[in-house]
Design a protein around this motif. Structure first.
Motif, PDB file in Angstrom:
ATOM      1  N   ARG A 178      49.550  -3.072  19.517  1.00 50.76           N
ATOM      2  CA  ARG A 178      48.161  -3.119  19.009  1.00 50.76           C
ATOM      3  C   ARG A 178      47.654  -4.473  19.424  1.00 50.76           C
ATOM      4  O   ARG A 178      48.349  -5.325  19.898  1.00 50.76           O
ATOM      5  CB  ARG A 178      48.425  -3.641  17.061  1.00 50.76           C
ATOM      6  N   ARG A 179      46.139  -4.337  19.594  1.00 55.36           N
ATOM      7  CA  ARG A 179      45.420  -5.209  20.163  1.00 55.36           C
ATOM      8  C   ARG A 179      44.150  -5.321  19.596  1.00 55.36           C
ATOM      9  O   ARG A 179      43.600  -4.748  19.064  1.00 55.36           O
ATOM     10  CB  ARG A 179      45.291  -5.236  21.820  1.00 55.36           C
ATOM     11  N   ARG A 180      43.261  -6.430  20.087  1.00 57.34           N
ATOM     12  CA  ARG A 180      41.808  -6.507  19.781  1.00 57.34           C
ATOM     13  C   ARG A 180      40.963  -6.329  20.899  1.00 57.34           C
ATOM     14  O   ARG A 180      41.601  -6.703  22.253  1.00 57.34           O
ATOM     15  CB  ARG A 180      41.461  -7.934  19.277  1.00 57.34           C
ATOM     16  N   THR A 181      40.191  -5.482  20.818  1.00 60.54           N
ATOM     17  CA  THR A 181      39.064  -5.089  21.996  1.00 60.54           C
ATOM     18  C   THR A 181      38.036  -6.240  22.160  1.00 60.54           C
ATOM     19  O   THR A 181      38.222  -7.324  21.080  1.00 60.54           O
ATOM     20  CB  THR A 181      38.122  -3.912  21.586  1.00 60.54           C
ATOM     21  N   LYS A 182      37.269  -6.396  23.256  1.00 57.47           N
ATOM     22  CA  LYS A 182      36.468  -7.486  23.614  1.00 57.47           C
ATOM     23  C   LYS A 182      35.474  -7.459  22.273  1.00 57.47           C
ATOM     24  O   LYS A 182      34.811  -8.660  22.050  1.00 57.47           O
ATOM     25  CB  LYS A 182      35.670  -7.261  24.617  1.00 57.47           C
ATOM     26  N   LEU A 226      37.476  -5.182  17.746  1.00 57.80           N
ATOM     27  CA  LEU A 226      37.983  -4.150  16.840  1.00 57.80           C
ATOM     28  C   LEU A 226      39.513  -4.022  17.096  1.00 57.80           C
ATOM     29  O   LEU A 226      40.028  -4.320  18.132  1.00 57.80           O
ATOM     30  CB  LEU A 226      37.347  -3.069  17.289  1.00 57.80           C
ATOM     31  N   ARG A 227      40.276  -3.716  15.935  1.00 58.41           N
ATOM     32  CA  ARG A 227      41.549  -3.441  16.152  1.00 58.41           C
ATOM     33  C   ARG A 227      41.830  -2.101  17.045  1.00 58.41           C
ATOM     34  O   ARG A 227      41.095  -1.134  16.758  1.00 58.41           O
ATOM     35  CB  ARG A 227      42.099  -3.236  14.815  1.00 58.41           C
ATOM     36  N   GLU A 228      42.765  -2.331  17.881  1.00 64.91           N
ATOM     37  CA  GLU A 228      42.881  -1.008  19.003  1.00 64.91           C
ATOM     38  C   GLU A 228      44.525  -0.806  18.970  1.00 64.91           C
ATOM     39  O   GLU A 228      45.354  -1.473  19.115  1.00 64.91           O
ATOM     40  CB  GLU A 228      42.456  -1.223  20.082  1.00 64.91           C
ATOM     41  N   GLY A 229      44.781   0.526  18.700  1.00 67.13           N
ATOM     42  CA  GLY A 229      46.361   1.026  19.087  1.00 67.13           C
ATOM     43  C   GLY A 229      46.287   1.553  20.131  1.00 67.13           C
ATOM     44  O   GLY A 229      45.320   2.267  20.597  1.00 67.13           O
ATOM     45  N   TYR A 230      47.644   1.409  20.839  1.00 69.09           N
ATOM     46  CA  TYR A 230      47.578   2.107  22.324  1.00 69.09           C
ATOM     47  C   TYR A 230      49.059   2.540  22.394  1.00 69.09           C
ATOM     48  O   TYR A 230      50.147   2.013  22.045  1.00 69.09           O
ATOM     49  CB  TYR A 230      47.489   1.383  23.460  1.00 69.09           C
ATOM     50  N   ASP A 231      49.222   3.889  22.957  1.00 70.80           N
ATOM     51  CA  ASP A 231      50.379   4.433  23.416  1.00 70.80           C
ATOM     52  C   ASP A 231      50.402   5.191  24.856  1.00 70.80           C
ATOM     53  O   ASP A 231      49.583   5.948  24.947  1.00 70.80           O
ATOM     54  CB  ASP A 231      50.840   5.353  22.135  1.00 70.80           C
TER      55      ASP A 231
END
Length: 349
Positions: A144-148, A151-156
């Motif tokens: 999980r991370r935050r965009t510029k 916004l919360r963002e999940g990635y796989d």
């Protein structure tokens, strides 16, 4: 007979119930097997604080084969991902090098009405899905991370290298060679670079198998064709994510997910055998679970890891005879309890 060790991991939910019926069938055959039980999943976390404790992994490594039930329960959903019950099966696949999942799907005579398809279509199903197990989005970088923009963002990350693709492709070609000589490789090469590499490498491996007829199909089309005309498929090789989805779809085409066994194989010779269904905590302890997939998984264990094809065939015939004789658990529209279904298979055996 030489005693061979089978590690038995019942796990959570209905896992212990269906594995117990598989054990009954194996015991009835008197094959000289030794069984040793271990904790996995939520059951292991509750006792040890980890879903795959060291002693369980050590048992799996010294066993000749692993008979596995299921893992998972709602009460563990809030745990950090590394401690959730599902990490037990993922950890076993990784630590034992189990990269190839063999999932047969065929309609047993008498279950035509249980299929979601018309009977004349359902009875044509007799296929094997060869699914890669240790790559793809399941094992790629994730988080999980935050965009510029905050916004919360999940990635796989979906990823494969050419060695991983080539070794599962060879399993697909060898499986096809033992059947009709037809292999379908399923990908999404029109969109995904990972799938384009997959297709390129499969084509390269195909040069070593000139007798096998190879075709390619996009996964969305494969999903559609699996319900439109499943009889066209024989052996399918595909990646981890696509194989997970297509094999569950195939389960409903043959009547119930409670009917499909699987084998997870690698290069060490130790295989892991489990029904493809989950832990079904909503029916755990009620005697409603279908043990056929677990029993058929035990048959696959005899065939692939213990090199006992004749008793494996006996088990498969007994399951077919029990169903033909009218034995049905609730998922198949019947009233048999888990134990009664096991009784029917034993009587047929």
């Amino acid at each position: 007979m030489t005693h061979r060790l089978v590690a038995v991991f019942g796990g959570d939910g209905i896992g212990p119930e269906v594995v117990a019926q598989a054990r009954r069938v194996l015991d009835a055959l008197d094959l000289g097997l030794t069984f040793e039980e271990g904790l996995v999943g939520g059951a292991a976390y509750g006792r040890t604080g980890h879903p795959l404790p060291p002693e369980t992994l050590a048992l799996a490594r010294r066993a000749d084969a692993v008979l596995f039930g299921a893992v998972g329960a709602p009460e563990y959903d809030a745990l950090e991902r590394a401690l959730r019950p599902e990490q037990a099966i993922l950890g076993l696949r990784k630590e034992l090098g189990l990269f190839a999942n063999i999932r047969p799907a065929r309609l047993f005579a008498g279950l035509e009405d249980a299929s979601a398809l018309r009977p004349e279509i359902a009875r044509t199903i007799d296929l094997v899905i060869v699914r890669e197990l240790t790559g793809d989005v399941y094992f790629g970088d994730k988080g999980r991370r935050r965009t510029k923009k905050g916004l919360r963002e999940g990635y796989d990350l979906m990823r494969y290298d050419e060695v991983e693709v080539a070794r599962i492709a060879r399993v697909g070609f060898e499986t096809a060679a033992s059947r009709s000589g037809r292999l379908l490789s399923v990908d999404k090469a029109n969109v995904l670079d990972t799938s384009q590499l997959w297709r390129d490498v499969v084509n390269e491996v195909a040069l070593d198998y000139p007798a096998i007829k190879l075709q390619h199909m996009y996964v969305d089309n494969a999903a559609m064709q699996l319900v439109r005309a499943p009889g066209q498929f024989d052996t399918i090789v595909t990646g981890n994510l696509f194989g997970d989805i297509l094999s569950d779809q195939a389960a409903m085409c043959v009547g119930s997910i409670g009917m499909l066994p699987s084998a997870a194989l690698g290069e060490t010779g130790v295989g892991l055998y489990e029904p493809i269904h989950g832990s079904a905590p909503d029916i755990a302890g009620q005697g409603k679970a279908n043990p056929c997939a677990a029993i058929l998984s035990a048959a696959m264990m005899l065939r692939h890891s213990l090199r006992l094809p004749e008793p494996a065939e006996r088990i498969e015939r007994a399951v077919g005879a029990a169903i033909a004789g009218g034995a049905r658990t609730p998922d198949l529209g019947g009233e048999c309890t888990t134990g009664a279904m096991g009784d029917a298979v034993l009587a047929a055996l």
